[in-house]
Write an enzyme that holds these catalytic residues in place. Sequence first.
Site, PDB file in Angstrom:
ATOM      1  N   ALA A 285       0.860  -1.183   0.000  1.00  0.00           N
ATOM      2  CA  ALA A 285       0.000   0.000   0.000  1.00  0.00           C
ATOM      3  C   ALA A 285       0.895   1.231   0.000  1.00  0.00           C
ATOM      4  O   ALA A 285       2.062   1.172   0.403  1.00  0.00           O
ATOM      5  CB  ALA A 285      -0.894  -0.020   1.236  1.00  0.00           C
TER       6      ALA A 285
ATOM      7  N   GLY B   2       0.712  -5.018   0.934  1.00  0.00           N
ATOM      8  CA  GLY B   2      -0.508  -5.024   0.131  1.00  0.00           C
ATOM      9  C   GLY B   2      -0.293  -5.601  -1.257  1.00  0.00           C
ATOM     10  O   GLY B   2      -1.242  -6.088  -1.880  1.00  0.00           O
TER      11      GLY B   2
ATOM     12  N   GLU C 211      -0.798  -9.150  -0.768  1.00  0.00           N
ATOM     13  CA  GLU C 211      -2.228  -9.359  -0.503  1.00  0.00           C
ATOM     14  C   GLU C 211      -3.036  -9.255  -1.807  1.00  0.00           C
ATOM     15  O   GLU C 211      -3.975 -10.017  -2.024  1.00  0.00           O
ATOM     16  CB  GLU C 211      -2.709  -8.333   0.523  1.00  0.00           C
ATOM     17  CG  GLU C 211      -2.063  -8.579   1.881  1.00  0.00           C
ATOM     18  CD  GLU C 211      -2.348  -7.462   2.866  1.00  0.00           C
ATOM     19  OE1 GLU C 211      -2.062  -6.290   2.540  1.00  0.00           O
ATOM     20  OE2 GLU C 211      -2.853  -7.755   3.955  1.00  0.00           O
TER      21      GLU C 211
ATOM     22  N   GLU D 289       4.805  -5.142   6.998  1.00  0.00           N
ATOM     23  CA  GLU D 289       4.080  -4.069   7.681  1.00  0.00           C
ATOM     24  C   GLU D 289       4.571  -3.839   9.108  1.00  0.00           C
ATOM     25  O   GLU D 289       4.484  -2.722   9.633  1.00  0.00           O
ATOM     26  CB  GLU D 289       2.572  -4.370   7.704  1.00  0.00           C
ATOM     27  CG  GLU D 289       1.888  -4.278   6.352  1.00  0.00           C
ATOM     28  CD  GLU D 289       1.874  -5.562   5.552  1.00  0.00           C
ATOM     29  OE1 GLU D 289       2.678  -6.486   5.873  1.00  0.00           O
ATOM     30  OE2 GLU D 289       1.089  -5.661   4.593  1.00  0.00           O
TER      31      GLU D 289
HETATM   32  N1  CAA Z   1       4.602   3.256  -0.473  1.00  0.00           N
HETATM   33  C1  CAA Z   1       5.006   4.429  -1.013  1.00  0.00           C
HETATM   34  N2  CAA Z   1       6.171   4.578  -1.689  1.00  0.00           N
HETATM   35  C2  CAA Z   1       6.950   3.488  -1.820  1.00  0.00           C
HETATM   36  C3  CAA Z   1       6.590   2.238  -1.296  1.00  0.00           C
HETATM   37  C4  CAA Z   1       5.347   2.145  -0.600  1.00  0.00           C
HETATM   38  N3  CAA Z   1       4.880   0.968  -0.091  1.00  0.00           N
HETATM   39  N4  CAA Z   1       7.558   1.351  -1.581  1.00  0.00           N
HETATM   40  C5  CAA Z   1       8.491   2.018  -2.268  1.00  0.00           C
HETATM   41  N5  CAA Z   1       8.132   3.310  -2.429  1.00  0.00           N
HETATM   42  C6  CAA Z   1       8.858   4.370  -3.118  1.00  0.00           C
HETATM   43  C7  CAA Z   1      10.048   4.855  -2.299  1.00  0.00           C
HETATM   44  O1  CAA Z   1       9.639   5.764  -1.308  1.00  0.00           O
HETATM   45  C8  CAA Z   1      10.928   5.457  -3.373  1.00  0.00           C
HETATM   46  O2  CAA Z   1      10.404   6.713  -3.695  1.00  0.00           O
HETATM   47  P1  CAA Z   1      11.417   7.988  -3.782  1.00  0.00           P
HETATM   48  O3  CAA Z   1      12.352   7.637  -4.911  1.00  0.00           O
HETATM   49  O4  CAA Z   1      10.505   9.128  -4.094  1.00  0.00           O
HETATM   50  O5  CAA Z   1      12.106   8.075  -2.475  1.00  0.00           O
HETATM   51  C9  CAA Z   1      10.680   4.547  -4.568  1.00  0.00           C
HETATM   52  O6  CAA Z   1       9.449   3.865  -4.302  1.00  0.00           O
HETATM   53  C10 CAA Z   1      11.765   3.479  -4.738  1.00  0.00           C
HETATM   54  O7  CAA Z   1      11.887   2.786  -3.510  1.00  0.00           O
HETATM   55  P2  CAA Z   1      13.285   2.591  -2.745  1.00  0.00           P
HETATM   56  O8  CAA Z   1      14.207   3.730  -3.045  1.00  0.00           O
HETATM   57  O9  CAA Z   1      12.975   2.331  -1.308  1.00  0.00           O
HETATM   58  O10 CAA Z   1      13.812   1.288  -3.465  1.00  0.00           O
HETATM   59  P3  CAA Z   1      14.782   0.174  -2.868  1.00  0.00           P
HETATM   60  O11 CAA Z   1      15.144  -0.706  -4.022  1.00  0.00           O
HETATM   61  O12 CAA Z   1      15.902   0.795  -2.090  1.00  0.00           O
HETATM   62  O13 CAA Z   1      13.900  -0.637  -1.818  1.00  0.00           O
HETATM   63  C11 CAA Z   1      11.908  -1.800  -1.072  1.00  0.00           C
HETATM   64  C12 CAA Z   1      12.806  -1.405  -2.272  1.00  0.00           C
HETATM   65  C13 CAA Z   1      12.664  -2.797  -0.179  1.00  0.00           C
HETATM   66  C14 CAA Z   1      10.670  -2.495  -1.645  1.00  0.00           C
HETATM   67  C15 CAA Z   1      11.516  -0.567  -0.249  1.00  0.00           C
HETATM   68  O14 CAA Z   1      11.015   0.431  -1.133  1.00  0.00           O
HETATM   69  C16 CAA Z   1      10.477  -0.805   0.799  1.00  0.00           C
HETATM   70  O15 CAA Z   1      10.765  -1.336   1.854  1.00  0.00           O
HETATM   71  N6  CAA Z   1       9.198  -0.405   0.522  1.00  0.00           N
HETATM   72  C17 CAA Z   1       8.119  -0.485   1.483  1.00  0.00           C
HETATM   73  C18 CAA Z   1       7.624  -1.915   1.644  1.00  0.00           C
HETATM   74  C19 CAA Z   1       6.522  -1.964   2.684  1.00  0.00           C
HETATM   75  O16 CAA Z   1       6.700  -1.678   3.830  1.00  0.00           O
HETATM   76  N7  CAA Z   1       5.291  -2.379   2.251  1.00  0.00           N
HETATM   77  C20 CAA Z   1       4.153  -2.459   3.109  1.00  0.00           C
HETATM   78  C21 CAA Z   1       3.298  -1.228   2.969  1.00  0.00           C
HETATM   79  S1  CAA Z   1       1.970  -1.133   4.137  1.00  0.00           S
HETATM   80  C22 CAA Z   1       0.745  -2.163   3.509  1.00  0.00           C
HETATM   81  O17 CAA Z   1       0.883  -2.721   2.445  1.00  0.00           O
HETATM   82  C23 CAA Z   1      -0.496  -2.262   4.346  1.00  0.00           C
HETATM   83  C24 CAA Z   1      -1.486  -3.284   3.918  1.00  0.00           C
HETATM   84  O18 CAA Z   1      -1.394  -4.417   4.274  1.00  0.00           O
HETATM   85  C25 CAA Z   1      -2.664  -2.896   3.127  1.00  0.00           C
END
Ligand code: CAA
Length: 259
Positions: free
Chosen positions: A67, A110, A113, A133
């Site tokens: 998400a 998400g 999911e 998460e």
């Molecule tokens: N939401 C918003 N933006 C996100 C994102 C997310 N879930 N995942 C990645 N991005 C964005 C980053 O912020 C970044 O944007 P900027 O360039 O503007 O900073 C861009 O995508 C590229 O990401 P990274 O620079 O972080 O890329 P990376 O290769 O270094 O890392 C990653 C990749 C490990 C996937 C890392 O991006 C990450 O950990 N993302 C979040 C994963 C996460 O926590 N997901 C769960 C979300 S909550 C959820 O899903 C709730 C639910 O159950 C409904």
Amino acid sequence: MTDYHDILVERPAPGVGLIRLHRPDALNALSRRLMAEVVDAAQAFDADPDIGALVLTGSERAFAAGADIKEMAAAGAVEMLNSGMIESWARLSRVKKPIIAAVAGHCLGGGNELAMMCDILIAAETAKFGQPEINIGVIPGAGGTQRLTRIVGKSLAMEMILNDRRINAQEALAAGLVSRVVAPERLVDEAVELAQQIAARAPVAVQLAKAAVNKAYETSLSEGLEYEKTLFYFLFGTEDQKEGMQAFAEKRAAVWQGR
Ligand code: CAA
């Protein structure tokens, strides 16, 4: 709605509708707009008699990284409650036609999911599945604790959800999360070929088979068996059942009418 911003929609083969998540700058993070578009496109394909099966995919780098954290970060509990976010995602699981998720790269939170709302998951060798998460102070909200546990079992689900264990494509195959692992360059083609094969089958039987298999995740064995039996009997009221069995006896290919 056909003027999409965060998805690409194609018809890559007869009977197949393809939805590609397309927010390359955010690893396909599932914003409200993106998910509204996914649901809209999936419902449009579901209503289209020329389409028999759907493929949902992302990019080589990410199916979806979850998400959209930035969109949710400042929201309060009541705002989230009233947002209908999860309810709007859940509309995807009411699509009657089979959906194949073709997953490469990050398939997180998400994103995982969303993939699990689909009916068949195919992974590229690069796929990484996780429910991270916990790292941001929440838990999965769109089915992660429920669907993942039913699919991979309690112990692995607990590791993934409590401690952000990520699993690769081969581990996902061994755990039953995906049905096959393919080379990244073959991922979408394999998913489209599979969708095309399913789309060429008896449409009412395919629809009811999907409903019956999914029922296994929602009910007791005895209720599921009752449901299956009822659908099985019902199919004897279709022209396709008569045609399918007659074609078998006549040693020829059946011609399906979808009724
Ligand atoms: N939401 C918003 N933006 C996100 C994102 C997310 N879930 N995942 C990645 N991005 C964005 C980053 O912020 C970044 O944007 P900027 O360039 O503007 O900073 C861009 O995508 C590229 O990401 P990274 O620079 O972080 O890329 P990376 O290769 O270094 O890392 C990653 C990749 C490990 C996937 C890392 O991006 C990450 O950990 N993302 C979040 C994963 C996460 O926590 N997901 C769960 C979300 S909550 C959820 O899903 C709730 C639910 O159950 C409904």
